[in-house]
Design a protein around this motif. Structure first.
Motif, PDB file in Angstrom:
ATOM      1  N   TRP A   3       0.836  -1.199   0.000  1.00 24.65           N
ATOM      2  CA  TRP A   3       0.000   0.000   0.000  1.00 24.65           C
ATOM      3  C   TRP A   3       0.873   1.251   0.000  1.00 24.65           C
ATOM      4  O   TRP A   3       2.026   1.231   0.418  1.00 24.65           O
ATOM      5  N   LEU A   4       0.313   2.364  -0.434  1.00 23.00           N
ATOM      6  CA  LEU A   4       1.109   3.585  -0.610  1.00 23.00           C
ATOM      7  C   LEU A   4       1.828   4.047   0.653  1.00 23.00           C
ATOM      8  O   LEU A   4       3.000   4.414   0.582  1.00 23.00           O
ATOM      9  N   PRO A   5       1.198   4.063   1.832  1.00 22.19           N
ATOM     10  CA  PRO A   5       1.937   4.522   3.019  1.00 22.19           C
ATOM     11  C   PRO A   5       3.208   3.709   3.256  1.00 22.19           C
ATOM     12  O   PRO A   5       4.214   4.255   3.709  1.00 22.19           O
ATOM     13  N   GLY A   6       3.203   2.423   2.899  1.00 17.80           N
ATOM     14  CA  GLY A   6       4.409   1.603   3.027  1.00 17.80           C
ATOM     15  C   GLY A   6       5.496   2.084   2.075  1.00 17.80           C
ATOM     16  O   GLY A   6       6.676   2.118   2.416  1.00 17.80           O
ATOM     17  N   LEU A   7       5.080   2.492   0.886  1.00 16.59           N
ATOM     18  CA  LEU A   7       6.057   2.923  -0.118  1.00 16.59           C
ATOM     19  C   LEU A   7       6.710   4.257   0.233  1.00 16.59           C
ATOM     20  O   LEU A   7       7.819   4.541  -0.200  1.00 16.59           O
ATOM     21  N   THR A   8       6.014   5.101   0.978  1.00 14.27           N
ATOM     22  CA  THR A   8       6.578   6.424   1.290  1.00 14.27           C
ATOM     23  C   THR A   8       7.124   6.497   2.714  1.00 14.27           C
ATOM     24  O   THR A   8       7.538   7.569   3.160  1.00 14.27           O
ATOM     25  N   ALA A   9       7.151   5.352   3.415  1.00  9.77           N
ATOM     26  CA  ALA A   9       7.565   5.359   4.827  1.00  9.77           C
ATOM     27  C   ALA A   9       8.984   5.915   5.001  1.00  9.77           C
ATOM     28  O   ALA A   9       9.280   6.547   6.012  1.00  9.77           O
ATOM     29  N   GLY A  10       9.854   5.713   4.039  1.00 13.16           N
ATOM     30  CA  GLY A  10      11.240   6.185   4.159  1.00 13.16           C
ATOM     31  C   GLY A  10      11.447   7.596   3.632  1.00 13.16           C
ATOM     32  O   GLY A  10      12.573   8.092   3.620  1.00 13.16           O
ATOM     33  N   GLY A  11      10.385   8.259   3.200  1.00 13.29           N
ATOM     34  CA  GLY A  11      10.503   9.610   2.640  1.00 13.29           C
ATOM     35  C   GLY A  11      10.602  10.661   3.729  1.00 13.29           C
ATOM     36  O   GLY A  11      10.602  10.335   4.924  1.00 13.29           O
ATOM     37  N   PRO A  12      10.693  11.927   3.343  1.00 18.22           N
ATOM     38  CA  PRO A  12      10.702  13.010   4.334  1.00 18.22           C
ATOM     39  C   PRO A  12       9.420  12.940   5.173  1.00 18.22           C
ATOM     40  O   PRO A  12       8.412  12.380   4.716  1.00 18.22           O
ATOM     41  N   PRO A  13       9.429  13.485   6.408  1.00 16.49           N
ATOM     42  CA  PRO A  13       8.241  13.388   7.265  1.00 16.49           C
ATOM     43  C   PRO A  13       6.977  13.906   6.561  1.00 16.49           C
ATOM     44  O   PRO A  13       7.011  14.948   5.909  1.00 16.49           O
ATOM     45  N   HIS A  14       5.902  13.145   6.673  1.00  6.69           N
ATOM     46  CA  HIS A  14       4.658  13.523   6.018  1.00  6.69           C
ATOM     47  C   HIS A  14       3.500  12.810   6.697  1.00  6.69           C
ATOM     48  O   HIS A  14       3.702  11.871   7.461  1.00  6.69           O
ATOM     49  N   ASP A  15       2.309  13.265   6.427  1.00  7.52           N
ATOM     50  CA  ASP A  15       1.097  12.608   6.922  1.00  7.52           C
ATOM     51  C   ASP A  15       0.296  12.099   5.738  1.00  7.52           C
ATOM     52  O   ASP A  15       0.323  12.695   4.667  1.00  7.52           O
ATOM     53  N   TRP A  16      -0.457  11.033   5.971  1.00  7.31           N
ATOM     54  CA  TRP A  16      -1.404  10.517   4.978  1.00  7.31           C
ATOM     55  C   TRP A  16      -2.820  10.796   5.446  1.00  7.31           C
ATOM     56  O   TRP A  16      -3.163  10.515   6.593  1.00  7.31           O
ATOM     57  N   LEU A  17      -3.643  11.337   4.571  1.00  7.15           N
ATOM     58  CA  LEU A  17      -5.081  11.478   4.855  1.00  7.15           C
ATOM     59  C   LEU A  17      -5.787  10.624   3.807  1.00  7.15           C
ATOM     60  O   LEU A  17      -5.600  10.840   2.612  1.00  7.15           O
ATOM     61  N   THR A  18      -6.562   9.675   4.246  1.00  8.10           N
ATOM     62  CA  THR A  18      -7.170   8.750   3.281  1.00  8.10           C
ATOM     63  C   THR A  18      -8.686   8.716   3.439  1.00  8.10           C
ATOM     64  O   THR A  18      -9.241   9.298   4.380  1.00  8.10           O
ATOM     65  N   LEU A  19      -9.314   8.013   2.520  1.00  4.31           N
ATOM     66  CA  LEU A  19     -10.760   7.814   2.580  1.00  4.31           C
ATOM     67  C   LEU A  19     -11.109   7.120   3.897  1.00  4.31           C
ATOM     68  O   LEU A  19     -10.480   6.135   4.262  1.00  4.31           O
ATOM     69  N   THR A  20     -12.079   7.648   4.601  1.00  4.37           N
ATOM     70  CA  THR A  20     -12.459   7.031   5.880  1.00  4.37           C
ATOM     71  C   THR A  20     -13.655   6.104   5.720  1.00  4.37           C
ATOM     72  O   THR A  20     -13.947   5.306   6.599  1.00  4.37           O
ATOM     73  N   GLY A  21     -14.351   6.215   4.629  1.00  7.19           N
ATOM     74  CA  GLY A  21     -15.493   5.327   4.385  1.00  7.19           C
ATOM     75  C   GLY A  21     -15.382   4.784   2.981  1.00  7.19           C
ATOM     76  O   GLY A  21     -14.273   4.570   2.485  1.00  7.19           O
ATOM     77  N   GLY A  22     -16.501   4.580   2.333  1.00  9.30           N
ATOM     78  CA  GLY A  22     -16.452   4.008   0.989  1.00  9.30           C
ATOM     79  C   GLY A  22     -16.861   4.976  -0.100  1.00  9.30           C
ATOM     80  O   GLY A  22     -16.865   4.621  -1.268  1.00  9.30           O
ATOM     81  N   ALA A  23     -17.210   6.210   0.278  1.00  7.43           N
ATOM     82  CA  ALA A  23     -17.704   7.153  -0.730  1.00  7.43           C
ATOM     83  C   ALA A  23     -16.531   7.806  -1.452  1.00  7.43           C
ATOM     84  O   ALA A  23     -15.709   8.489  -0.831  1.00  7.43           O
ATOM     85  N   ILE A  24     -16.449   7.570  -2.765  1.00  2.56           N
ATOM     86  CA  ILE A  24     -15.330   8.103  -3.532  1.00  2.56           C
ATOM     87  C   ILE A  24     -15.554   9.600  -3.822  1.00  2.56           C
ATOM     88  O   ILE A  24     -16.660  10.114  -3.678  1.00  2.56           O
ATOM     89  N   GLY A  25     -14.469  10.275  -4.218  1.00  4.79           N
ATOM     90  CA  GLY A  25     -14.560  11.700  -4.564  1.00  4.79           C
ATOM     91  C   GLY A  25     -14.096  12.619  -3.455  1.00  4.79           C
ATOM     92  O   GLY A  25     -14.156  13.842  -3.583  1.00  4.79           O
ATOM     93  N   GLN A  26     -13.583  12.029  -2.393  1.00  4.93           N
ATOM     94  CA  GLN A  26     -13.174  12.851  -1.257  1.00  4.93           C
ATOM     95  C   GLN A  26     -11.842  13.577  -1.480  1.00  4.93           C
ATOM     96  O   GLN A  26     -11.580  14.624  -0.888  1.00  4.93           O
TER      97      GLN A  26
END
Ligand SMILES: Cc1ncc(C[n+]2csc(CCOP(=O)(O)OP(=O)(O)O)c2C)c(N)n1
Ligand SMILES: [Mg+2]
Length: 155
Positions: A3-26
């Motif tokens: 998953w993407l957060p795994g791929l960027t874990a070694g990058g500069p400090p950052h936060d991930w904000l992701t879909l919290t439910g199933g409704a797309i377009g967020q």
């Protein structure tokens, strides 16, 4: 699967904000909120093409507020994941009508033109090299940008 957060874990400090439910377009309005909340931090919005169409007007807000958001549209011209869901129903062969409901290629959506029309500089990347170059350029400049990344079908 990685998953993407795994791929960027070694990058500069950052936060991930992701879909919290199933409704797309967020994604695009979520990026608006993140950029308004943290003006000193660049925002990278990763959004699929079908999902982007639900809330594409957010790009106008990115431009209006000159938010430091780089949007990448994963453009496979399809509601691709729904093909998988269709298979999971046990339908052995999807008919032409069913398949056409999940196809976003007629007409093709020109996200570069959409972005430009809404006040966001846009470009299209067909190779990974082009994506890297365009991303570097977009991140180096303040304000919103959009890159339409052409990708193939799932699987
Ligand atoms: C608000 C809303 N409407 C419809 C759906 C049903 N739905 C789930 S995935 C999907 C298509 C996603 O296509 P896209 O964003 O292009 O992603 P891809 O699978 O092609 O990567 C749809 C319409 C949903 N989850 N939420
Ligand atoms: Mg898609």
């Amino acid at each position: 699967m990685c998953w993407l957060p795994g791929l960027t874990a070694g990058g500069p400090p950052h936060d991930w904000l992701t879909l919290t439910g199933g409704a797309i377009g967020q994604g695009l309005p979520l990026a608006t909120g993140a950029a308004v909340a943290c003006p000193g931090r660049p925002v990278l919005a990763l959004e699929a093409d079908g999902s982007a169409m639900y809330t594409v007007s957010a790009l106008w807000t990115h431009a209006r507020e000159q938010l430091d958001i780089t949007t990448i549209i994963f453009s496979n011209r399809s509601y691709a994941i729904l093909n998988m869901e269709l298979e999971r129903t046990g339908a052995t062969t999807a008919g032409e009508t069913a398949r056409s409901l999940l196809d976003l290629s007629r007409p093709s959506i020109d996200f570069t033109a959409l972005a430009t029309g809404l006040g966001v500089p846009g470009s299209r990347a067909v190779t990974a090299g082009e994506l890297a170059t365009q991303l570097q350029r977009a991140l180096a400049e303040p304000g919103p940008h959009l890159i339409e990344a052409a990708i193939g079908p799932l699987g």
